[in-house]
Write a protein that holds these residues in place. Structure first.
Motif, PDB file in Angstrom:
ATOM      1  N   GLU A 255       0.833  -1.198   0.000  1.00 20.29           N
ATOM      2  CA  GLU A 255       0.000   0.000   0.000  1.00 20.29           C
ATOM      3  C   GLU A 255       0.864   1.243   0.000  1.00 20.29           C
ATOM      4  O   GLU A 255       1.882   1.318   0.696  1.00 20.29           O
ATOM      5  CB  GLU A 255      -0.946   0.032   1.210  1.00 20.29           C
ATOM      6  N   VAL A 256       0.433   2.215  -0.781  1.00 20.36           N
ATOM      7  CA  VAL A 256       1.080   3.525  -0.836  1.00 20.36           C
ATOM      8  C   VAL A 256      -0.030   4.562  -0.660  1.00 20.36           C
ATOM      9  O   VAL A 256      -1.008   4.565  -1.410  1.00 20.36           O
ATOM     10  CB  VAL A 256       1.817   3.751  -2.175  1.00 20.36           C
ATOM     11  N   PHE A 257       0.126   5.416   0.348  1.00 18.86           N
ATOM     12  CA  PHE A 257      -0.845   6.473   0.616  1.00 18.86           C
ATOM     13  C   PHE A 257      -0.254   7.776   0.099  1.00 18.86           C
ATOM     14  O   PHE A 257       0.859   8.149   0.476  1.00 18.86           O
ATOM     15  CB  PHE A 257      -1.137   6.566   2.117  1.00 18.86           C
ATOM     16  N   SER A 258      -1.008   8.442  -0.772  1.00 20.26           N
ATOM     17  CA  SER A 258      -0.512   9.642  -1.432  1.00 20.26           C
ATOM     18  C   SER A 258      -1.525  10.769  -1.307  1.00 20.26           C
ATOM     19  O   SER A 258      -2.662  10.560  -0.892  1.00 20.26           O
ATOM     20  CB  SER A 258      -0.265   9.361  -2.916  1.00 20.26           C
ATOM     21  N   ALA A 259      -1.087  11.955  -1.704  1.00 21.68           N
ATOM     22  CA  ALA A 259      -1.986  13.105  -1.712  1.00 21.68           C
ATOM     23  C   ALA A 259      -1.681  13.976  -2.920  1.00 21.68           C
ATOM     24  O   ALA A 259      -0.522  14.151  -3.304  1.00 21.68           O
ATOM     25  CB  ALA A 259      -1.843  13.913  -0.429  1.00 21.68           C
ATOM     26  N   LEU A 260      -2.733  14.493  -3.488  1.00 22.91           N
ATOM     27  CA  LEU A 260      -2.657  15.473  -4.560  1.00 22.91           C
ATOM     28  C   LEU A 260      -3.028  16.797  -3.919  1.00 22.91           C
ATOM     29  O   LEU A 260      -4.181  17.005  -3.525  1.00 22.91           O
ATOM     30  CB  LEU A 260      -3.650  15.072  -5.657  1.00 22.91           C
TER      31      LEU A 260
ATOM     32  N   GLY B 177       3.312   1.112   3.053  1.00 20.25           N
ATOM     33  CA  GLY B 177       2.924   0.127   4.052  1.00 20.25           C
ATOM     34  C   GLY B 177       3.262  -1.283   3.639  1.00 20.25           C
ATOM     35  O   GLY B 177       4.250  -1.527   2.948  1.00 20.25           O
ATOM     36  N   THR B 178       2.398  -2.197   4.047  1.00 22.38           N
ATOM     37  CA  THR B 178       2.573  -3.621   3.760  1.00 22.38           C
ATOM     38  C   THR B 178       1.592  -4.014   2.657  1.00 22.38           C
ATOM     39  O   THR B 178       0.992  -3.151   2.024  1.00 22.38           O
ATOM     40  CB  THR B 178       2.302  -4.451   5.025  1.00 22.38           C
ATOM     41  N   ILE B 179       1.398  -5.303   2.461  1.00 17.42           N
ATOM     42  CA  ILE B 179       0.509  -5.755   1.396  1.00 17.42           C
ATOM     43  C   ILE B 179      -0.954  -5.403   1.637  1.00 17.42           C
ATOM     44  O   ILE B 179      -1.745  -5.364   0.698  1.00 17.42           O
ATOM     45  CB  ILE B 179       0.628  -7.279   1.147  1.00 17.42           C
ATOM     46  N   ASP B 180      -1.308  -5.104   2.890  1.00 12.45           N
ATOM     47  CA  ASP B 180      -2.717  -4.817   3.136  1.00 12.45           C
ATOM     48  C   ASP B 180      -2.985  -3.632   4.061  1.00 12.45           C
ATOM     49  O   ASP B 180      -4.119  -3.422   4.487  1.00 12.45           O
ATOM     50  CB  ASP B 180      -3.438  -6.061   3.669  1.00 12.45           C
ATOM     51  N   SER B 181      -1.964  -2.848   4.363  1.00 17.68           N
ATOM     52  CA  SER B 181      -2.208  -1.657   5.186  1.00 17.68           C
ATOM     53  C   SER B 181      -1.026  -0.701   5.102  1.00 17.68           C
ATOM     54  O   SER B 181       0.081  -1.091   4.720  1.00 17.68           O
ATOM     55  CB  SER B 181      -2.457  -2.037   6.647  1.00 17.68           C
ATOM     56  N   ALA B 182      -1.297   0.546   5.455  1.00 22.03           N
ATOM     57  CA  ALA B 182      -0.252   1.556   5.563  1.00 22.03           C
ATOM     58  C   ALA B 182      -0.602   2.432   6.756  1.00 22.03           C
ATOM     59  O   ALA B 182      -1.764   2.799   6.945  1.00 22.03           O
ATOM     60  CB  ALA B 182      -0.165   2.401   4.293  1.00 22.03           C
ATOM     61  N   SER B 183       0.381   2.740   7.565  1.00 16.88           N
ATOM     62  CA  SER B 183       0.156   3.650   8.685  1.00 16.88           C
ATOM     63  C   SER B 183       0.170   5.073   8.150  1.00 16.88           C
ATOM     64  O   SER B 183       1.117   5.480   7.477  1.00 16.88           O
ATOM     65  CB  SER B 183       1.252   3.487   9.733  1.00 16.88           C
ATOM     66  N   VAL B 184      -0.901   5.809   8.440  1.00 23.46           N
ATOM     67  CA  VAL B 184      -1.053   7.175   7.962  1.00 23.46           C
ATOM     68  C   VAL B 184      -1.121   8.085   9.180  1.00 23.46           C
ATOM     69  O   VAL B 184      -1.921   7.850  10.091  1.00 23.46           O
ATOM     70  CB  VAL B 184      -2.329   7.316   7.096  1.00 23.46           C
ATOM     71  N   TYR B 185      -0.302   9.113   9.196  1.00 22.02           N
ATOM     72  CA  TYR B 185      -0.219  10.024  10.332  1.00 22.02           C
ATOM     73  C   TYR B 185      -0.789  11.380   9.939  1.00 22.02           C
ATOM     74  O   TYR B 185      -0.162  12.117   9.170  1.00 22.02           O
ATOM     75  CB  TYR B 185       1.229  10.147  10.805  1.00 22.02           C
ATOM     76  N   PRO B 186      -1.986  11.734  10.470  1.00 24.19           N
ATOM     77  CA  PRO B 186      -2.619  13.003  10.108  1.00 24.19           C
ATOM     78  C   PRO B 186      -1.707  14.216  10.300  1.00 24.19           C
ATOM     79  O   PRO B 186      -1.705  15.130   9.466  1.00 24.19           O
ATOM     80  CB  PRO B 186      -3.842  13.064  11.037  1.00 24.19           C
ATOM     81  N   ARG B 187      -0.910  14.215  11.363  1.00 18.65           N
ATOM     82  CA  ARG B 187      -0.002  15.336  11.615  1.00 18.65           C
ATOM     83  C   ARG B 187       0.931  15.567  10.422  1.00 18.65           C
ATOM     84  O   ARG B 187       1.164  16.694  10.006  1.00 18.65           O
ATOM     85  CB  ARG B 187       0.809  15.048  12.886  1.00 18.65           C
TER      86      ARG B 187
ATOM     87  N   LEU C  39      -6.983  12.757  -1.429  1.00 20.36           N
ATOM     88  CA  LEU C  39      -6.242  11.648  -0.847  1.00 20.36           C
ATOM     89  C   LEU C  39      -6.362  10.457  -1.790  1.00 20.36           C
ATOM     90  O   LEU C  39      -7.393  10.284  -2.441  1.00 20.36           O
ATOM     91  CB  LEU C  39      -6.818  11.298   0.523  1.00 20.36           C
ATOM     92  N   VAL C  40      -5.339   9.637  -1.840  1.00 19.08           N
ATOM     93  CA  VAL C  40      -5.385   8.477  -2.720  1.00 19.08           C
ATOM     94  C   VAL C  40      -4.476   7.385  -2.173  1.00 19.08           C
ATOM     95  O   VAL C  40      -3.406   7.677  -1.651  1.00 19.08           O
ATOM     96  CB  VAL C  40      -5.005   8.842  -4.176  1.00 19.08           C
TER      97      VAL C  40
ATOM     98  N   ARG D  59     -10.592  11.206  10.074  1.00 19.12           N
ATOM     99  CA  ARG D  59      -9.568  11.872  10.899  1.00 19.12           C
ATOM    100  C   ARG D  59      -8.815  12.925  10.094  1.00 19.12           C
ATOM    101  O   ARG D  59      -8.542  14.024  10.584  1.00 19.12           O
ATOM    102  CB  ARG D  59      -8.592  10.852  11.472  1.00 19.12           C
ATOM    103  N   LEU D  60      -8.464  12.596   8.850  1.00 18.30           N
ATOM    104  CA  LEU D  60      -7.745  13.550   8.002  1.00 18.30           C
ATOM    105  C   LEU D  60      -8.630  14.738   7.645  1.00 18.30           C
ATOM    106  O   LEU D  60      -8.176  15.881   7.631  1.00 18.30           O
ATOM    107  CB  LEU D  60      -7.229  12.863   6.735  1.00 18.30           C
ATOM    108  N   LYS D  61      -9.894  14.456   7.367  1.00 17.98           N
ATOM    109  CA  LYS D  61     -10.837  15.533   7.046  1.00 17.98           C
ATOM    110  C   LYS D  61     -10.944  16.507   8.214  1.00 17.98           C
ATOM    111  O   LYS D  61     -10.923  17.724   8.030  1.00 17.98           O
ATOM    112  CB  LYS D  61     -12.204  14.929   6.702  1.00 17.98           C
TER     113      LYS D  61
END
Length: 165
Positions: A64-69, A86-96, A112-113, A133-135
């Motif tokens: 998993e890759v968490f990205s932002a435009l 992240g790993t094959i089924d999750s990514a840790s995302v830190y709102p800060r 967000l993507v 949480r991000l919103k």
């Protein structure tokens, strides 16, 4: 596009391949076009239209890759950034960290993507929770979350289209 095996076609927006290309070269050409479509200053009029470019950039990952435009107030691209891996089924995302990047870019809005390496774009409960949480976190800084796209193998789920943002 400046690629030695590619030349402009007769009609604007078309190209001719001038030599034999490998699958890898084709993918690299597609990724170069996708990056260009998400380049600084490009206006994103409908988040779902960005899907095909984002899919090209994110579909190959086995994790998993968490990205932002990050967008300005006119929804023009400021930058596209891969923020977390992240790993094959999750990514840790830190709102800060997302808020810090959005502020550093002087973004007014964000799309967000992230990808689902399984190929199934159906959002998980964790996806829904982090989006909320991000919103909330970005909203405190007056940065609007326009959408959260989950990229699968052949499809995309838009949180905005499902009234989840």
């Amino acid at each position: 596009m400046n690629h030695r095996k590619l030349s402009a076609g007769e009609t604007a927006g078309t190209y001719r391949i001038t030599d034999t290309v490998t699958e890898s070269e084709l993918l690299n050409i597609a990724k170069a076009f996708a990056r260009r479509r998400l380049a600084k200053g490009r206006k994103i009029t409908q988040p779902a239209l960005a899907f095909e470019y984002l899919q090209v950039l994110l579909q190959d990952y086995e994790h998993e890759v968490f990205s932002a435009l990050f967008l300005d107030s006119q929804h023009r691209v400021i930058s596209f950034e891969e923020l977390f891996r992240g790993t094959i089924d999750s990514a840790s995302v830190y709102p800060r960290e997302v808020v810090k990047r959005a502020l550093a870019c002087n973004a007014a809005a964000v799309i967000l993507v992230h990808n689902h390496p399984s190929g199934d774009p159906e959002p998980s409960d964790a996806d829904r929770r982090i989006t909320q949480r991000l919103k909330e976190a970005l909203g405190l800084m007056e940065i609007r979350v326009i959408d959260h796209l989950v990229i699968g193998l052949d499809a995309c789920v838009s949180f905005a289209e499902q009234d989840l943002v």
